[in-house]
Design a protein around this motif. Sequence first.
Motif, mmCIF file in Angstrom:
data_model
loop_
_atom_site.group_PDB
_atom_site.id
_atom_site.type_symbol
_atom_site.label_atom_id
_atom_site.label_comp_id
_atom_site.label_asym_id
_atom_site.label_seq_id
_atom_site.Cartn_x
_atom_site.Cartn_y
_atom_site.Cartn_z
ATOM 1 N N PRO A 126 -4.000 28.757 1.376
ATOM 2 C CA PRO A 126 -5.348 29.105 0.848
ATOM 3 C C PRO A 126 -5.759 28.388 -0.541
ATOM 4 O O PRO A 126 -7.109 28.794 -0.150
ATOM 5 C CB PRO A 126 -4.655 30.923 -0.110
ATOM 6 N N ILE A 127 -4.681 28.533 -1.327
ATOM 7 C CA ILE A 127 -5.266 27.387 -2.207
ATOM 8 C C ILE A 127 -5.505 26.102 -2.021
ATOM 9 O O ILE A 127 -6.638 25.586 -2.307
ATOM 10 C CB ILE A 127 -3.813 27.042 -3.370
ATOM 11 N N LEU A 128 -4.694 25.487 -1.151
ATOM 12 C CA LEU A 128 -5.331 24.037 -0.232
ATOM 13 C C LEU A 128 -6.545 24.284 0.007
ATOM 14 O O LEU A 128 -7.646 23.601 0.305
ATOM 15 C CB LEU A 128 -4.058 23.434 0.566
ATOM 16 N N GLY A 129 -6.814 25.351 0.832
ATOM 17 C CA GLY A 129 -6.983 25.399 1.534
ATOM 18 C C GLY A 129 -8.781 25.571 1.108
ATOM 19 O O GLY A 129 -9.930 25.077 0.981
ATOM 20 N N TRP A 130 -8.478 25.944 0.002
ATOM 21 C CA TRP A 130 -10.144 26.825 -0.203
ATOM 22 C C TRP A 130 -10.433 25.764 -1.215
ATOM 23 O O TRP A 130 -11.937 25.254 -1.959
ATOM 24 C CB TRP A 130 -9.474 28.358 -1.461
ATOM 25 N N GLY A 131 -9.424 25.178 -1.805
ATOM 26 C CA GLY A 131 -9.159 23.667 -2.639
ATOM 27 C C GLY A 131 -10.438 22.948 -1.586
ATOM 28 O O GLY A 131 -11.339 22.152 -2.872
ATOM 29 N N LEU A 132 -10.043 22.562 -1.218
ATOM 30 C CA LEU A 132 -10.877 21.804 0.405
ATOM 31 C C LEU A 132 -11.961 22.096 0.236
ATOM 32 O O LEU A 132 -13.171 20.999 -0.469
ATOM 33 C CB LEU A 132 -10.143 21.690 1.371
ATOM 34 N N GLY A 133 -12.731 23.318 0.725
ATOM 35 C CA GLY A 133 -13.723 23.822 0.421
ATOM 36 C C GLY A 133 -14.821 23.394 -0.846
ATOM 37 O O GLY A 133 -15.960 23.196 -1.471
ATOM 38 N N LEU A 134 -13.727 24.078 -2.087
ATOM 39 C CA LEU A 134 -14.053 23.892 -3.138
ATOM 40 C C LEU A 134 -14.897 21.960 -3.609
ATOM 41 O O LEU A 134 -15.797 21.420 -3.858
ATOM 42 C CB LEU A 134 -13.215 24.153 -4.222
ATOM 43 N N PHE A 135 -13.642 22.072 -3.536
ATOM 44 C CA PHE A 135 -14.743 20.175 -2.949
ATOM 45 C C PHE A 135 -15.593 19.266 -2.498
ATOM 46 O O PHE A 135 -15.882 19.182 -3.615
ATOM 47 C CB PHE A 135 -12.884 18.892 -3.022
ATOM 48 N N PHE A 136 -15.729 19.912 -1.538
ATOM 49 C CA PHE A 136 -16.477 19.431 -0.761
ATOM 50 C C PHE A 136 -17.972 20.499 -1.696
ATOM 51 O O PHE A 136 -18.959 19.840 -1.352
ATOM 52 C CB PHE A 136 -16.725 20.350 1.096
ATOM 53 N N HIS A 137 -17.872 21.317 -1.835
ATOM 54 C CA HIS A 137 -18.902 22.352 -2.820
ATOM 55 C C HIS A 137 -19.560 21.801 -4.218
ATOM 56 O O HIS A 137 -20.863 21.250 -4.077
ATOM 57 C CB HIS A 137 -18.967 23.532 -3.370
#
Length: 136
Positions: free
Chosen positions: A102-113
């Motif tokens: 979940p850290i990697l998945g959400w981190g990717l979304g956070l990066f795009f945000h």
Amino acid sequence: MTYDSEDVQQILQRALTRRQEGEFSREELIEMASELGISSDILGKTEKNWLIQQEEERSQLTFNTFRRRAFWTHFVSFIAVNLFLILLNLITSPSYLWAIFPILGWGLGLFFHWWSVYQSKSEDYEIAFQKWRAKI
């Protein structure tokens, strides 16, 4: 001694910045323009364009602040939830680090945000700005 237009502009700009009061009334602006041979029509149109540009810049500043606050709220949520998941992971199954997914998945979304918030020179930014402006 003669001055070209760039020299005159620089001299006047320095004189204006050194003026102690720092502010001019509209009457003083009109007087200065007439002394420089600028008609009141041209001055009025230029002033109107300047005011529109100032309002646009204020709106963009407000929009950028709004977007950055939303990003930082997202970031704080990311940190809080993922710290909880890491603790839960360490308590329940310390031999298998499942919290990384979940850290990697959400981190990717956070990066795009983050990317969308801090890239203000794109077409997507303009579209988002116009949509936001239509809402207010």
